[in-house]
Design a protein around this motif. Structure first.
Motif, PDB file in Angstrom:
ATOM      1  N   TRP A   1      52.388 -35.553-112.714  1.00 34.93           N
ATOM      2  CA  TRP A   1      53.121 -35.687-111.455  1.00 34.93           C
ATOM      3  C   TRP A   1      53.491 -37.138-111.147  1.00 34.93           C
ATOM      4  O   TRP A   1      54.268 -37.388-110.215  1.00 34.93           O
ATOM      5  CB  TRP A   1      52.303 -35.110-110.297  1.00 34.93           C
ATOM      6  CG  TRP A   1      52.449 -33.627-110.177  1.00 34.93           C
ATOM      7  CD1 TRP A   1      51.552 -32.683-110.541  1.00 34.93           C
ATOM      8  CD2 TRP A   1      53.588 -32.919-109.669  1.00 34.93           C
ATOM      9  NE1 TRP A   1      52.046 -31.424-110.291  1.00 34.93           N
ATOM     10  CE2 TRP A   1      53.294 -31.543-109.751  1.00 34.93           C
ATOM     11  CE3 TRP A   1      54.825 -33.313-109.153  1.00 34.93           C
ATOM     12  CZ2 TRP A   1      54.199 -30.562-109.343  1.00 34.93           C
ATOM     13  CZ3 TRP A   1      55.717 -32.340-108.738  1.00 34.93           C
ATOM     14  CH2 TRP A   1      55.399 -30.982-108.839  1.00 34.93           C
TER      15      TRP A   1
ATOM     16  N   PRO B   1      56.624 -35.274-104.707  1.00 36.70           N
ATOM     17  CA  PRO B   1      57.646 -35.267-103.656  1.00 36.70           C
ATOM     18  C   PRO B   1      57.656 -36.512-102.782  1.00 36.70           C
ATOM     19  O   PRO B   1      58.645 -36.759-102.078  1.00 36.70           O
ATOM     20  CB  PRO B   1      57.319 -34.017-102.838  1.00 36.70           C
ATOM     21  CG  PRO B   1      55.890 -33.708-103.147  1.00 36.70           C
ATOM     22  CD  PRO B   1      55.683 -34.151-104.551  1.00 36.70           C
ATOM     23  N   GLU B   2      56.581 -37.282-102.767  1.00 32.04           N
ATOM     24  CA  GLU B   2      56.549 -38.519-101.998  1.00 32.04           C
ATOM     25  C   GLU B   2      55.555 -39.465-102.657  1.00 32.04           C
ATOM     26  O   GLU B   2      54.665 -39.041-103.389  1.00 32.04           O
ATOM     27  CB  GLU B   2      56.173 -38.266-100.535  1.00 32.04           C
ATOM     28  CG  GLU B   2      54.866 -37.537-100.352  1.00 32.04           C
ATOM     29  CD  GLU B   2      54.615 -37.137 -98.900  1.00 32.04           C
ATOM     30  OE1 GLU B   2      53.452 -37.197 -98.471  1.00 32.04           O
ATOM     31  OE2 GLU B   2      55.582 -36.767 -98.203  1.00 32.04           O
ATOM     32  N   LEU B   3      55.718 -40.763-102.393  1.00 37.85           N
ATOM     33  CA  LEU B   3      54.918 -41.770-103.086  1.00 37.85           C
ATOM     34  C   LEU B   3      53.427 -41.607-102.812  1.00 37.85           C
ATOM     35  O   LEU B   3      52.596 -41.695-103.721  1.00 37.85           O
ATOM     36  CB  LEU B   3      55.380 -43.172-102.671  1.00 37.85           C
ATOM     37  CG  LEU B   3      54.639 -44.339-103.328  1.00 37.85           C
ATOM     38  CD1 LEU B   3      54.758 -44.275-104.838  1.00 37.85           C
ATOM     39  CD2 LEU B   3      55.188 -45.670-102.804  1.00 37.85           C
ATOM     40  N   GLU B   4      53.062 -41.361-101.547  1.00 39.61           N
ATOM     41  CA  GLU B   4      51.639 -41.223-101.226  1.00 39.61           C
ATOM     42  C   GLU B   4      51.011 -40.045-101.966  1.00 39.61           C
ATOM     43  O   GLU B   4      49.859 -40.112-102.386  1.00 39.61           O
ATOM     44  CB  GLU B   4      51.461 -41.057 -99.714  1.00 39.61           C
ATOM     45  CG  GLU B   4      51.730 -42.335 -98.927  1.00 39.61           C
ATOM     46  CD  GLU B   4      51.431 -42.174 -97.455  1.00 39.61           C
ATOM     47  OE1 GLU B   4      51.074 -41.045 -97.049  1.00 39.61           O
ATOM     48  OE2 GLU B   4      51.551 -43.164 -96.722  1.00 39.61           O
ATOM     49  N   GLU B   5      51.772 -38.970-102.124  1.00 45.66           N
ATOM     50  CA  GLU B   5      51.235 -37.814-102.826  1.00 45.66           C
ATOM     51  C   GLU B   5      51.113 -38.093-104.321  1.00 45.66           C
ATOM     52  O   GLU B   5      50.191 -37.613-104.982  1.00 45.66           O
ATOM     53  CB  GLU B   5      52.110 -36.588-102.588  1.00 45.66           C
ATOM     54  CG  GLU B   5      51.534 -35.302-103.129  1.00 45.66           C
ATOM     55  CD  GLU B   5      50.162 -34.977-102.535  1.00 45.66           C
ATOM     56  OE1 GLU B   5      49.404 -34.220-103.176  1.00 45.66           O
ATOM     57  OE2 GLU B   5      49.833 -35.479-101.439  1.00 45.66           O
ATOM     58  N   GLU B   6      52.027 -38.871-104.859  1.00 43.38           N
ATOM     59  CA  GLU B   6      51.928 -39.275-106.259  1.00 43.38           C
ATOM     60  C   GLU B   6      50.609 -40.020-106.499  1.00 43.38           C
ATOM     61  O   GLU B   6      49.888 -39.760-107.460  1.00 43.38           O
ATOM     62  CB  GLU B   6      53.111 -40.154-106.624  1.00 43.38           C
ATOM     63  CG  GLU B   6      53.094 -40.663-108.057  1.00 43.38           C
ATOM     64  CD  GLU B   6      54.323 -41.501-108.362  1.00 43.38           C
ATOM     65  OE1 GLU B   6      54.143 -42.612-108.882  1.00 43.38           O
ATOM     66  OE2 GLU B   6      55.444 -41.036-108.072  1.00 43.38           O
TER      67      GLU B   6
ATOM     68  N   TRP C   1      47.585 -29.304 -97.673  1.00 42.61           N
ATOM     69  CA  TRP C   1      48.934 -29.038 -98.163  1.00 42.61           C
ATOM     70  C   TRP C   1      49.233 -27.536 -98.150  1.00 42.61           C
ATOM     71  O   TRP C   1      50.360 -27.128 -97.849  1.00 42.61           O
ATOM     72  CB  TRP C   1      49.106 -29.588 -99.573  1.00 42.61           C
ATOM     73  CG  TRP C   1      49.666 -30.975 -99.605  1.00 42.61           C
ATOM     74  CD1 TRP C   1      49.026 -32.121 -99.973  1.00 42.61           C
ATOM     75  CD2 TRP C   1      51.004 -31.359 -99.253  1.00 42.61           C
ATOM     76  NE1 TRP C   1      49.875 -33.194 -99.860  1.00 42.61           N
ATOM     77  CE2 TRP C   1      51.095 -32.757 -99.426  1.00 42.61           C
ATOM     78  CE3 TRP C   1      52.117 -30.658 -98.807  1.00 42.61           C
ATOM     79  CZ2 TRP C   1      52.265 -33.470 -99.180  1.00 42.61           C
ATOM     80  CZ3 TRP C   1      53.291 -31.369 -98.552  1.00 42.61           C
ATOM     81  CH2 TRP C   1      53.356 -32.747 -98.743  1.00 42.61           C
TER      82      TRP C   1
END
Length: 275
Positions: free
Chosen positions: A67, A72-77, A183
């Protein structure tokens, strides 16, 4: 529905640092632990258990690492990458213990890089391709709840090393479970499209649930966790119809071999290299 309170009841009773368990700092969890296998512990069975749990962690970590640059967003990466690092750390400790107890003296690299797919003992759910983000969240929720239930029991294992590994890992897994649950509620109770994708992900995961309950009797704990989340998310509880085959017996999907080829490529191309 606000997700400020999501899964808080499952996090109660643990210190605030549990949420930020990534890597659990630099303290050696095995410092001072006696590595002698107790007389009442079957060394071969202990090694097999460590390999299986290590394989679950290694394969899951590899999937989560995919991933990076795609979340879908930097923090989630960053979150998924760090959850993967937690699992990789667990795999290293478990493989090391297996090498100490199975009579081979192999190190963690030997287990991770120089075994073929048929030699791996991970559950098949861990090796399935990531699919969309909803699938990754449902799988992470299921696997982290299931693994946490194991580790909480293994914390009292008569082998002091496995007990220490499980105690450390449980702190990490509580955060993994909470992160996935938040989530799951956000997506399940979100838009019509996000709800639809979560339902589809549940259907994709369901056939592999039966395999998770064969080794340990943790079904009650895991089902209770999942029900709490699905109720909050407005999702049904998945109904599983077990597929034939068992990853614990070396029977895997067609997806494991390509995953291992990518994971092991450099080490196999340069087997004498050190870094």
């Amino acid at each position: 529905m606000s997700d400020d309170h999501v899964y808080l009841t499952l996090a109660e009773g643990h210190d605030d640092d549990t949420r930020w368990a990534y890597g659990t700092g630099f303290e050696d969890p095995l410092h001072g632990v006696d590595t002698t296998v107790p007389d009442d512990v079957d060394a071969a069975a202990l090694a097999a258990l460590c390999v299986a749990l290590g394989d679950d962690a290694l394969v899951s970590a590899q999937r989560l690492g995919e991933w990076v640059t795609r979340a879908p967003e930097l923090e989630e990466e960053v979150a998924l990458a760090n959850i993967g690092l937690d699992l990789l750390g667990q795999a290293r400790l478990l493989y090391s213990r297996a090498g100490q107890t199975d009579g081979t003296g192999r190190d963690e690299d030997a287990y991770a890089y120089f075994r073929d797919a048929a030699d791996f003992r991970n559950v098949r759910l861990a090796e399935l391709p990531n699919g969309d983000f909803a699938f990754t969240i449902v799988r992470l929720l299921v696997l982290s709840s299931w693994r946490l239930a194991h580790f909480e029991r293994l914390a009292s294992h008569p082998d002091p090393v496995l007990s220490a590994i499980a105690t450390k890992g449980a702190k990490e897994l509580r955060y993994h479970r909470q992160h996935a649950a938040e989530w799951a509620v956000r997506l399940g109770d979100g838009t019509e499209e996000s709800h639809r994708r979560m339902r589809r992900a549940q259907e994709q995961v369901a056939p592999y649930l039966g395999e998770l309950f064969t080794a340990f009797d943790v079904r009650q704990e895991v089902v209770a966790d999942l029900k709490q989340v699905t109720d909050a998310a407005g999702l049904p509880m998945p109904v599983y119809r077990p597929l034939p085959g068992c990853g614990r017996e070396g029977e895997h999907t067609e997806h494991l071999a390509p995953l291992l080829a990518e994971l092991q490529g450099v080490a196999r191309a340069h087997p004498e290299a050190t870094w």
